[in-house]
Write an enzyme that holds these catalytic residues in place. Sequence first.
Site, PDB file in Angstrom:
ATOM      1  N   CYS A 121      -2.606   1.597  -4.305  1.00  0.00           N
ATOM      2  CA  CYS A 121      -1.259   1.958  -4.720  1.00  0.00           C
ATOM      3  C   CYS A 121      -1.267   2.552  -6.355  1.00  0.00           C
ATOM      4  O   CYS A 121      -0.314   2.991  -6.634  1.00  0.00           O
ATOM      5  CB  CYS A 121      -0.004   1.293  -4.509  1.00  0.00           C
ATOM      6  SG  CYS A 121       0.457  -0.327  -5.252  1.00  0.00           S
ATOM      7  N   CYS A 133       2.960   0.888  -8.641  1.00  0.00           N
ATOM      8  CA  CYS A 133       3.522  -0.484  -8.454  1.00  0.00           C
ATOM      9  C   CYS A 133       4.057  -1.326  -9.725  1.00  0.00           C
ATOM     10  O   CYS A 133       3.188  -1.291 -10.672  1.00  0.00           O
ATOM     11  CB  CYS A 133       2.463  -1.476  -7.712  1.00  0.00           C
ATOM     12  SG  CYS A 133       1.985  -0.943  -6.284  1.00  0.00           S
ATOM     13  N   CYS A 149       0.803  -1.172   0.075  1.00  0.00           N
ATOM     14  CA  CYS A 149      -0.008  -0.036   0.038  1.00  0.00           C
ATOM     15  C   CYS A 149       0.932   1.225   0.114  1.00  0.00           C
ATOM     16  O   CYS A 149       2.169   1.365  -0.053  1.00  0.00           O
ATOM     17  CB  CYS A 149      -1.060   0.042   1.171  1.00  0.00           C
ATOM     18  SG  CYS A 149      -0.374   0.058   2.867  1.00  0.00           S
TER      19      CYS A 149
END
Length: 140
Positions: A88, A92, A14
């Site tokens: 996120c 990522c 996260c």
Amino acid sequence: MAEPGDKPSVLFVCVHNAGRSQMAAAWLAHLAGDRVEVRSAGSAPGARVNPAAVEAMAEAGIDISAETPKVLTVEAIQESDVCVTMGCGDTCPVFPGKRYLDWELDDPAGLGVEAVRAVRDEIRVLVEGLIEELVPDATA
């Protein structure tokens, strides 16, 4: 000590690695034991784990007070079989051959322990489902 590849590895990601991913990693470690390798990280790690998340997990008998937010690295993703993202977005990196899951969970940042309990419980259910998929005998 198990050789890499002997057991599935899961990375929880996260943004701040201070709430959702910390709780998910703690649940997975608690419920699956040593059958799964567990990591957590954040794309922009916070200074400390969310105190409300620490309190909510303590109520469930799991101590995450000594955990610290960690920065997400390419290596962490490459070394994981499953990458579970929690809000996120595009920060990522995606690698071929990895399994990605995105869990839509409320961000506990700034919330009191009452609100965080609901997130904690939702994460537990998701983690239990993940354990069933990765190591079906873990809950037996």
